[in-house]
Motif scaffolding. Structure first.
Motif, PDB file in Angstrom:
ATOM      1  N   THR A  56      -9.314   4.793  -4.091  1.00 48.66           N
ATOM      2  CA  THR A  56      -7.871   4.985  -4.215  1.00 48.66           C
ATOM      3  C   THR A  56      -7.192   4.749  -2.874  1.00 48.66           C
ATOM      4  OG1 THR A  56      -8.193   6.603  -5.974  1.00 48.66           O
ATOM      5  CG2 THR A  56      -6.069   6.633  -4.853  1.00 48.66           C
ATOM      6  N   ASP A  59      -7.160   0.997  -2.177  1.00 53.82           N
ATOM      7  CA  ASP A  59      -6.154   0.329  -2.997  1.00 53.82           C
ATOM      8  C   ASP A  59      -4.756   0.576  -2.452  1.00 53.82           C
ATOM      9  OD1 ASP A  59      -8.215  -0.544  -4.625  1.00 53.82           O
ATOM     10  OD2 ASP A  59      -7.859   0.958  -6.192  1.00 53.82           O
ATOM     11  N   LYS A  60      -4.473   1.798  -2.052  1.00 54.36           N
ATOM     12  CA  LYS A  60      -3.160   2.138  -1.502  1.00 54.36           C
ATOM     13  C   LYS A  60      -2.930   1.425  -0.180  1.00 54.36           C
ATOM     14  CE  LYS A  60       0.649   4.495  -1.632  1.00 54.36           C
ATOM     15  NZ  LYS A  60       1.663   4.257  -2.639  1.00 54.36           N
ATOM     16  N   GLU A  63      -2.162  -2.147  -0.860  1.00 53.25           N
ATOM     17  CA  GLU A  63      -0.792  -2.249  -1.383  1.00 53.25           C
ATOM     18  C   GLU A  63       0.229  -2.145  -0.245  1.00 53.25           C
ATOM     19  OE1 GLU A  63       2.043   0.781  -3.789  1.00 53.25           O
ATOM     20  OE2 GLU A  63       0.072   0.424  -4.668  1.00 53.25           O
ATOM     21  N   LEU A  64       0.017  -1.217   0.680  1.00 56.39           N
ATOM     22  CA  LEU A  64       0.960  -1.011   1.776  1.00 56.39           C
ATOM     23  C   LEU A  64       0.936  -2.136   2.797  1.00 56.39           C
ATOM     24  CD1 LEU A  64       0.505   2.817   2.389  1.00 56.39           C
ATOM     25  CD2 LEU A  64       2.456   1.677   1.329  1.00 56.39           C
TER      26      LEU A  64
END
Length: 87
Positions: A56, A59-60, A63-64
């Motif tokens: 997680t 993935d974050k 994304e950022l």
């Protein structure tokens, strides 16, 4: 050198505290036998939960950062060694 050691100790303590907060580590005390003076304390780790939290976080972070992956490429970007059909 003392400052580095102190900083490392603080990071380790914060990591352990985070692990207990997130449920990665759990301390349990089973029922003691009648008449026994022994105390048993068990430490259990939930490696599946740790792996899910790490994924997680990855993935974050991806994304950022606009889709940049660990190998430095943007998701969906063609490999440098492969010719693109954009002519």
């Amino acid at each position: 050198m003392k400052k580095i050691g102190t900083a490392l100790l603080v990071l380790v303590v914060l990591g352990i505290a985070l692990g207990f907060y997130r449920g990665w580590f759990v301390l349990t005390k089973p029922a003691a036998e009648v008449g026994s003076d022994k105390v048993n304390i068990n430490l259990a780790t939930d490696s599946g939960l740790i792996e899910r939290d790490v994924q997680t976080a990855k993935d974050k972070a991806t994304e950022l950062t606009g889709g940049v992956t660990e190998d430095g490429k943007v998701d969906g970007q063609a490999d440098d060694n492969v010719k693109s059909n954009d002519l």
